[in-house]
Write a protein that holds these residues in place. Structure first.
Motif, PDB file in Angstrom:
ATOM      1  N   MET A   1       0.849  -1.193   0.000  1.00 41.30           N
ATOM      2  CA  MET A   1       0.000   0.000   0.000  1.00 41.30           C
ATOM      3  C   MET A   1       0.880   1.237   0.000  1.00 41.30           C
ATOM      4  O   MET A   1       1.942   1.261   0.624  1.00 41.30           O
ATOM      5  N   THR A   2       0.425   2.268  -0.710  1.00 38.63           N
ATOM      6  CA  THR A   2       1.145   3.543  -0.691  1.00 38.63           C
ATOM      7  C   THR A   2       0.164   4.646  -1.051  1.00 38.63           C
ATOM      8  O   THR A   2      -0.913   4.390  -1.603  1.00 38.63           O
ATOM      9  N   GLY A   3       0.522   5.878  -0.750  1.00 40.72           N
ATOM     10  CA  GLY A   3      -0.397   7.002  -0.938  1.00 40.72           C
ATOM     11  C   GLY A   3      -0.203   7.712  -2.260  1.00 40.72           C
ATOM     12  O   GLY A   3       0.759   7.489  -2.995  1.00 40.72           O
ATOM     13  N   ALA A   4      -1.167   8.608  -2.563  1.00 45.36           N
ATOM     14  CA  ALA A   4      -1.112   9.412  -3.784  1.00 45.36           C
ATOM     15  C   ALA A   4      -1.793  10.746  -3.485  1.00 45.36           C
ATOM     16  O   ALA A   4      -2.017  11.089  -2.324  1.00 45.36           O
ATOM     17  N   TYR A   5      -2.120  11.491  -4.533  1.00 46.56           N
ATOM     18  CA  TYR A   5      -2.769  12.797  -4.360  1.00 46.56           C
ATOM     19  C   TYR A   5      -4.277  12.645  -4.334  1.00 46.56           C
ATOM     20  O   TYR A   5      -4.824  11.574  -4.591  1.00 46.56           O
ATOM     21  N   ASN A   6      -4.954  13.788  -4.048  1.00 45.52           N
ATOM     22  CA  ASN A   6      -6.418  13.825  -4.017  1.00 45.52           C
ATOM     23  C   ASN A   6      -6.967  12.916  -2.908  1.00 45.52           C
ATOM     24  O   ASN A   6      -8.082  12.413  -3.005  1.00 45.52           O
ATOM     25  N   ASN A   7      -6.145  12.701  -1.860  1.00 46.23           N
ATOM     26  CA  ASN A   7      -6.495  11.781  -0.771  1.00 46.23           C
ATOM     27  C   ASN A   7      -6.736  10.361  -1.259  1.00 46.23           C
ATOM     28  O   ASN A   7      -7.477   9.592  -0.653  1.00 46.23           O
ATOM     29  N   PHE A   8      -6.097   9.989  -2.380  1.00 49.00           N
ATOM     30  CA  PHE A   8      -6.172   8.626  -2.874  1.00 49.00           C
ATOM     31  C   PHE A   8      -5.042   7.800  -2.267  1.00 49.00           C
ATOM     32  O   PHE A   8      -3.969   8.319  -1.987  1.00 49.00           O
ATOM     33  N   PHE A   9      -5.308   6.508  -2.063  1.00 47.13           N
ATOM     34  CA  PHE A   9      -4.210   5.594  -1.729  1.00 47.13           C
ATOM     35  C   PHE A   9      -4.391   4.343  -2.579  1.00 47.13           C
ATOM     36  O   PHE A   9      -5.491   4.004  -2.998  1.00 47.13           O
ATOM     37  N   ARG A  10      -3.262   3.683  -2.839  1.00 47.38           N
ATOM     38  CA  ARG A  10      -3.239   2.584  -3.792  1.00 47.38           C
ATOM     39  C   ARG A  10      -2.861   1.284  -3.103  1.00 47.38           C
ATOM     40  O   ARG A  10      -2.012   1.272  -2.206  1.00 47.38           O
TER      41      ARG A  10
END
Length: 423
Positions: free
Chosen positions: A334-343
């Motif tokens: 798991m890791t984070g991204a922008y727009n409060n998205f996480f993958r």
């Protein structure tokens, strides 16, 4: 939103019963998982505030005329040895060891003190009594046990507790120090990449971690995208690494931003100790400790940002440091991204999902809907366009419960805790 409230680190303890967050205001908040309740089956897994304390205060370095922020960079729990819990917290310069303990009884019936604690007039003491312990409301006490200071010239970016449970390391931009948990006035410098002439500086240390089972092995990542595995048995100073993990760059992809986006922002050993997980600006990679020449798996976190690197450079987002996490069985990352998205990426099925940490999705028992980002062209109903992503909302810090499917996501000043749905 007050800047001091922005969460800067999240960490579960070894059982997952406690979860600690640190923020830019130097505070540490510990959450405790509620025990399972027979009458309310859904209340299991809820984390409630257990204790809050001020870990670091802002300081001023008069020699260098520098302000030292109180922001908590990292928190690491020590494996529990007795009823109390211990954790390390660090800002840019100073690491502190804290003891977290519970008190639910108080002694009463002193012979020489009254109830307020004042010493009695001894002439009034005519008989002796045995003090007794009386139950009282539960109190959680947090006390500082050690302060490890003055060992770092540059900003501390990582701390990692060794599997020997006796030592830990702290890393800054150019050096890694090894400490004994019981000794505060000295540490051993085990990695030093500072060049004789600072003008020759080409890379800095970005993250470091001990191997989960072998107390002699550690890994550190660099701003050049490399990983170095060091063995402390080979030499006191680990300047010569045992293994160098590096992916050869494709010359056709070379651009002005290549070096910046290849910088590794986080590195984590898998629970098994066999693999390494790293995060750079656009990808997450899994490396096998037995294969140095290229990563075993590469996962595109937000490849749609490749065309936006110029504007991300101008607004400084390209320097954001995203963290990454393994699940308990090392099968999902798991890791984070922008727009409060996480993958999330499933290593076995190769399926991946984009989820959003938002107020709307965090109602109790709400099921998270997968999100999709599109790059122009046809758009489905719920898709979000790359151009409408909010780059001020970013998920940099995430943590995964050591054994269960419970995750903690820090979205600026909000902490979200999601857990696998009940049957």
């Amino acid at each position: 939103m007050v800047n001091a409230d922005i969460i800067s680190t999240v960490e579960f303890n070894h059982t997952g019963e406690l979860l600690a967050t640190g923020d830019k205001g130097g505070r540490v908040v510990i959450f405790q998982r509620e025990p399972e309740c027979k009458t309310e089956p859904y209340s299991q897994g809820e984390y409630n505030v257990y204790s809050t304390f001020q870990s670091h205060e802002p300081e001023f370095d008069y020699l260098k005329s520098l302000e030292i922020e109180e922001k908590i960079n990292k928190i690491r729990w020590l494996p529990q040895q007795n009823a109390a819990h211990f954790l390390l917290s660090t800002n840019d310069k100073t690491i502190k060891l804290w003891k977290v303990s519970e008190r639910d009884k108080r002694p009463e019936g002193y012979n020489l003190k009254d109830e307020e604690g004042r010493i009695k007039d001894l002439s009034t003491v005519t008989s002796l009594q045995v003090p007794v312990l009386k139950p009282m409301d539960l109190m959680v006490e947090v006390s500082p046990r050690r302060v490890f200071a003055n060992a770092h010239t540059y900003h501390v970016n990582s701390i990692s507790v060794n599997s020997d449970h006796e030592t830990y390391m702290s890393a800054d931009d150019l050096r890694i120090n090894l400490w004994h948990l019981g000794i505060t006035d000295r540490s051993f410098n085990i990695v030093d990449i500072k060049p004789v002439n600072m003008e020759d500086l080409t890379e800095v240390i970005t993250a470091a971690e001990f191997h989960p089972h072998h107390c002699n092995l550690l890994v550190y990542s660099s701003s050049k995208g490399t990983l170095r595995l060091c063995d402390m048995r080979e030499a006191a100073l680990c300047d010569k690494h045992s293994k160098l993990f590096e992916e050869p760059e494709d010359p056709s992809n070379r651009s002005f931003f290549s070096e910046i986006i290849s910088s590794v922002s986080d590195v984590k050993f898998s629970h098994s100790g066999r693999y390494l997980l790293t995060r750079d600006y656009l990808t997450a990679k899994v490396w096998d400790l037995n294969m140095e020449n290229k990563p075993l798996e590469i996962y595109q976190v937000h490849d749609y940002l490749r065309s936006k690197l110029c504007s991300l450079y101008e607004n400084d987002c390209i320097f954001d440091k995203f963290e990454c996490a393994w699940n308990g069985s090392d099968s999902v990352i798991m890791t984070g991204a922008y727009n409060n998205f996480f993958r999330m990426f499933d290593r076995n099925t190769k399926r991946d999902v984009t989820l959003e940490a938002s107020r709307e999705s965090s109602k109790p028992r709400a099921v998270l809907k997968p999100r999709r980002v599109c790059q122009g062209g046809k758009r489905r109903k719920d898709d979000i366009s790359v151009d409408s992503l909010d780059f001020t909302k970013k998920i940099l810090h995430t943590a995964w419960h050591p054994t269960e499917n419970i995750i903690a996501i820090a979205a600026t000043n909000n902490l979200y805790i999601f857990q696998d749905k009940f049957n």
